[in-house]
Design an enzyme around this catalytic site. Sequence first.
Site, PDB file in Angstrom:
ATOM      1  N   SER A 176     -15.258 -18.014  30.738  1.00  0.00           N
ATOM      2  CA  SER A 176     -15.063 -19.369  30.132  1.00  0.00           C
ATOM      3  C   SER A 176     -14.482 -19.342  28.816  1.00  0.00           C
ATOM      4  O   SER A 176     -14.445 -18.137  28.006  1.00  0.00           O
ATOM      5  CB  SER A 176     -16.485 -20.174  29.941  1.00  0.00           C
ATOM      6  OG  SER A 176     -16.787 -20.728  31.174  1.00  0.00           O
ATOM      7  N   TRP A 203     -20.648 -18.079  43.370  1.00  0.00           N
ATOM      8  CA  TRP A 203     -19.966 -17.709  42.259  1.00  0.00           C
ATOM      9  C   TRP A 203     -19.257 -16.370  42.461  1.00  0.00           C
ATOM     10  O   TRP A 203     -19.642 -15.563  43.224  1.00  0.00           O
ATOM     11  CB  TRP A 203     -20.972 -17.529  40.872  1.00  0.00           C
ATOM     12  CG  TRP A 203     -20.503 -17.062  39.771  1.00  0.00           C
ATOM     13  CD1 TRP A 203     -19.780 -17.887  39.024  1.00  0.00           C
ATOM     14  CD2 TRP A 203     -20.363 -15.743  39.177  1.00  0.00           C
ATOM     15  NE1 TRP A 203     -19.266 -17.394  37.685  1.00  0.00           N
ATOM     16  CE2 TRP A 203     -19.408 -15.917  38.015  1.00  0.00           C
ATOM     17  CE3 TRP A 203     -20.425 -14.487  39.766  1.00  0.00           C
ATOM     18  CZ2 TRP A 203     -19.029 -14.818  37.083  1.00  0.00           C
ATOM     19  CZ3 TRP A 203     -20.106 -13.572  38.977  1.00  0.00           C
ATOM     20  CH2 TRP A 203     -19.318 -13.689  37.641  1.00  0.00           C
ATOM     21  N   ASP A 222     -18.527 -24.108  35.076  1.00  0.00           N
ATOM     22  CA  ASP A 222     -18.603 -24.426  33.558  1.00  0.00           C
ATOM     23  C   ASP A 222     -16.939 -25.124  33.448  1.00  0.00           C
ATOM     24  O   ASP A 222     -15.799 -24.689  33.727  1.00  0.00           O
ATOM     25  CB  ASP A 222     -18.255 -23.295  32.518  1.00  0.00           C
ATOM     26  CG  ASP A 222     -19.134 -22.261  32.855  1.00  0.00           C
ATOM     27  OD1 ASP A 222     -20.015 -22.216  33.851  1.00  0.00           O
ATOM     28  OD2 ASP A 222     -19.274 -21.229  32.132  1.00  0.00           O
ATOM     29  N   ARG A 261     -19.215 -13.493  24.960  1.00  0.00           N
ATOM     30  CA  ARG A 261     -18.210 -14.274  25.769  1.00  0.00           C
ATOM     31  C   ARG A 261     -18.191 -15.885  25.245  1.00  0.00           C
ATOM     32  O   ARG A 261     -19.239 -16.286  24.621  1.00  0.00           O
ATOM     33  CB  ARG A 261     -18.778 -14.199  27.289  1.00  0.00           C
ATOM     34  CG  ARG A 261     -19.993 -14.620  27.457  1.00  0.00           C
ATOM     35  CD  ARG A 261     -20.410 -14.336  29.154  1.00  0.00           C
ATOM     36  NE  ARG A 261     -21.626 -14.834  29.504  1.00  0.00           N
ATOM     37  CZ  ARG A 261     -22.641 -14.051  29.439  1.00  0.00           C
ATOM     38  NH1 ARG A 261     -22.531 -12.863  29.044  1.00  0.00           N
ATOM     39  NH2 ARG A 261     -23.852 -14.298  29.927  1.00  0.00           N
ATOM     40  N   ASP A 262     -17.111 -16.437  25.890  1.00  0.00           N
ATOM     41  CA  ASP A 262     -17.028 -18.027  25.554  1.00  0.00           C
ATOM     42  C   ASP A 262     -16.547 -18.399  24.096  1.00  0.00           C
ATOM     43  O   ASP A 262     -17.475 -19.275  23.676  1.00  0.00           O
ATOM     44  CB  ASP A 262     -18.431 -18.624  26.202  1.00  0.00           C
ATOM     45  CG  ASP A 262     -18.953 -18.150  27.396  1.00  0.00           C
ATOM     46  OD1 ASP A 262     -18.040 -17.634  28.307  1.00  0.00           O
ATOM     47  OD2 ASP A 262     -20.162 -18.244  27.869  1.00  0.00           O
ATOM     48  N   ASP A 318     -28.805 -18.694  28.371  1.00  0.00           N
ATOM     49  CA  ASP A 318     -28.797 -18.111  29.501  1.00  0.00           C
ATOM     50  C   ASP A 318     -30.050 -18.024  30.479  1.00  0.00           C
ATOM     51  O   ASP A 318     -30.229 -18.039  31.805  1.00  0.00           O
ATOM     52  CB  ASP A 318     -28.062 -16.697  29.287  1.00  0.00           C
ATOM     53  CG  ASP A 318     -27.582 -16.072  30.541  1.00  0.00           C
ATOM     54  OD1 ASP A 318     -27.354 -16.780  31.612  1.00  0.00           O
ATOM     55  OD2 ASP A 318     -27.356 -14.665  30.494  1.00  0.00           O
ATOM     56  N   GLU A 374     -24.732 -18.718  25.863  1.00  0.00           N
ATOM     57  CA  GLU A 374     -23.421 -18.910  26.553  1.00  0.00           C
ATOM     58  C   GLU A 374     -22.884 -20.246  26.013  1.00  0.00           C
ATOM     59  O   GLU A 374     -23.398 -20.741  25.485  1.00  0.00           O
ATOM     60  CB  GLU A 374     -23.796 -19.033  27.803  1.00  0.00           C
ATOM     61  CG  GLU A 374     -24.258 -17.641  28.618  1.00  0.00           C
ATOM     62  CD  GLU A 374     -24.304 -17.776  30.231  1.00  0.00           C
ATOM     63  OE1 GLU A 374     -24.813 -18.732  30.533  1.00  0.00           O
ATOM     64  OE2 GLU A 374     -23.808 -16.824  30.876  1.00  0.00           O
ATOM     65  N   GLN A 434     -14.135 -23.339  35.543  1.00  0.00           N
ATOM     66  CA  GLN A 434     -14.621 -22.023  36.252  1.00  0.00           C
ATOM     67  C   GLN A 434     -14.693 -21.986  37.618  1.00  0.00           C
ATOM     68  O   GLN A 434     -15.276 -23.159  38.273  1.00  0.00           O
ATOM     69  CB  GLN A 434     -15.772 -21.570  35.849  1.00  0.00           C
ATOM     70  CG  GLN A 434     -16.079 -21.054  34.281  1.00  0.00           C
ATOM     71  CD  GLN A 434     -15.268 -19.788  34.108  1.00  0.00           C
ATOM     72  OE1 GLN A 434     -15.704 -18.704  34.514  1.00  0.00           O
ATOM     73  NE2 GLN A 434     -14.068 -19.760  33.657  1.00  0.00           N
TER      74      GLN A 434
HETATM   75  N1  DQQ Z   1     -20.192 -18.719  33.154  1.00  0.00           N
HETATM   76  C1  DQQ Z   1     -18.891 -17.956  32.824  1.00  0.00           C
HETATM   77  C2  DQQ Z   1     -19.203 -17.171  31.589  1.00  0.00           C
HETATM   78  C3  DQQ Z   1     -20.502 -18.144  31.030  1.00  0.00           C
HETATM   79  C4  DQQ Z   1     -21.322 -18.586  32.053  1.00  0.00           C
HETATM   80  C5  DQQ Z   1     -18.599 -17.225  34.012  1.00  0.00           C
HETATM   81  C6  DQQ Z   1     -21.933 -19.929  31.716  1.00  0.00           C
HETATM   82  O1  DQQ Z   1     -18.278 -17.126  30.793  1.00  0.00           O
HETATM   83  O2  DQQ Z   1     -21.147 -17.465  29.990  1.00  0.00           O
HETATM   84  O3  DQQ Z   1     -18.280 -18.035  35.048  1.00  0.00           O
HETATM   85  O4  DQQ Z   1     -22.208 -20.534  33.278  1.00  0.00           O
END
Ligand code: DQQ
Length: 538
Positions: A86, A50, A26, A151-152, A239, A206, A42
């Site tokens: 993120s 990941w 991201d 999140r995010d 998601d 997300e 990220q």
């Molecule tokens: N990637 C991040 C999260 C987000 C997701 C984690 C979306 O914060 O929701 O690496 O690709």
Amino acid sequence: MASYLCLSVILIDSEIDNFGVFGLADPNGPMIYKGLYHLFYQYNPKGAVWGNIVWAHSTSEDLVNWTPHEPAIFPSQESDINGCWSGSATILPSGKPVILYTGINPQNQQVQNYAEPKNLSDPFLREWVKLPQNPLMAPTQANQINASSFRDPTTAWLGPDKWWRVIIGSKRNRRGLAILYRSKDFVYWVKAKHPLHSAKGTGMWECPDFFPVSVDGPVGVDSSAIGGKVKHVLKLSFDDTKHDHYTIGTYNFDKDIYIPDKGSVEGYTGLRYDYGKFYASKTFFDDVKNRRILWGWINESSSVNDDIKKGWSGVQAIPRTIWLDKYGKQLIQWPIPEIEKLRLNNVNLSNKLLKAGSKLQISNVQALQADVEVSFKISGFEKAEKLDPSWTNPQMLCSQKGASVKGGLGPFGLHVLASKGLEEYTAVFFRIFKSYDKYVVLMCSDQSRSSLNEDNDKTTYGTFLNVDPVYETISLRTLIDHSIVESFGGKGKACITARVYPTLAIGYGANLYAFNNGNQDVQITSLNAWSMKKAKIY
Ligand code: DQQ
């Protein structure tokens, strides 16, 4: 147009290997500060998959050539010890940039943290410090927030009441939520009673993005703009499907809620930024050039084993300017003009007839790294195939009627990253159908023949393109860079990005063709192609 930072700038794959193993995802906290563009993203410094997530950081004067820096935000506090996920940057009225991001705490709960630059006089903003008060927002029993779905944070916006607002992606059961928080001082945040918006059946949201767009043409506006001169956009990264969808609507400031316009469809059938690979995207307002710029993550279509073998995964798309189209019903996207400075030796054709069943090689272009703009004029509408009313899924229609399936008006378009004998090619093309009262244009990106390597995901992508072929030419711009094909139909009304991994169409083995597999001739009114230089990574 990949680079070792995989910022989607031109570089050959073999050079990528020199920089070790990493995985990129991201885009985070894009912004402009003291005339310099910053992009965080990220990043796994330890592998092509990941994990071990930190915020990598690069800066650029022109969004094309980039300087990488040390990671800006990495686990160092209890509130982010299991990962720095993120988030977004906000420029405060004083000019100071601050970041809100998701941290993963020792209990693996998702919480929201704050970081700010250590030294504001460093234009590169190399060091970031975190508040000892972190986390500033956390799930508790009282607030009923789902600790694994919180999140995010977005860029915050300032209301006329001088309170900051931010939304955070979440879900309750299958209902997607944009949880709203308010703050007077950016440090003490209070959860609002109601989310800014929610929608049933959409799962986890997300990387939400919420921003105003001008109703007066292709200029960008600051994230805090409200009133009659703007509409609002809510973008959500689903998601469950890994697609970025958006609606256009109104931000009702008095109630602090967002209401999509009537007809702006929510959920899986709604509008997307990109109908191919493009996820977890984020915009920012460039107040120097008065435009809003969109970044998106293009993930791989290769197997994890192949990613590990090649030593990296994930690229950022070419940044796009984004604005509301004149009817207010959709957004328009176009690669930032700065990318044009990578263009070399123009090849130009005009008024060339592309006969039914023919193909035309575009020579003198380095087909591996190219920028191609082409416009097609259509005639002979009586040859258009009838659109069956049950054909409502454009992606399925594109895969049933791929580039080699002969038709009436189309398929016509480009064969990119094509080997000489067409053992491998990616086809970006159009077909025109007759529905009961109008002509319907289908835009497709067909990857089914993109590689002899069978381990890749070769899904064909597609969308309907809102262009009337009777009155307008059908335009296509495609940016090609080794494994990335970014296509813009109808001057940016629809975008499709594909990842492909040819085995023969590499180096000088890559070719570029225009083709017409319909049974009606099509006129190329103009075609411009450029080889593209490599961007500089300092
Ligand atoms: N990637 C991040 C999260 C987000 C997701 C984690 C979306 O914060 O929701 O690496 O690709």
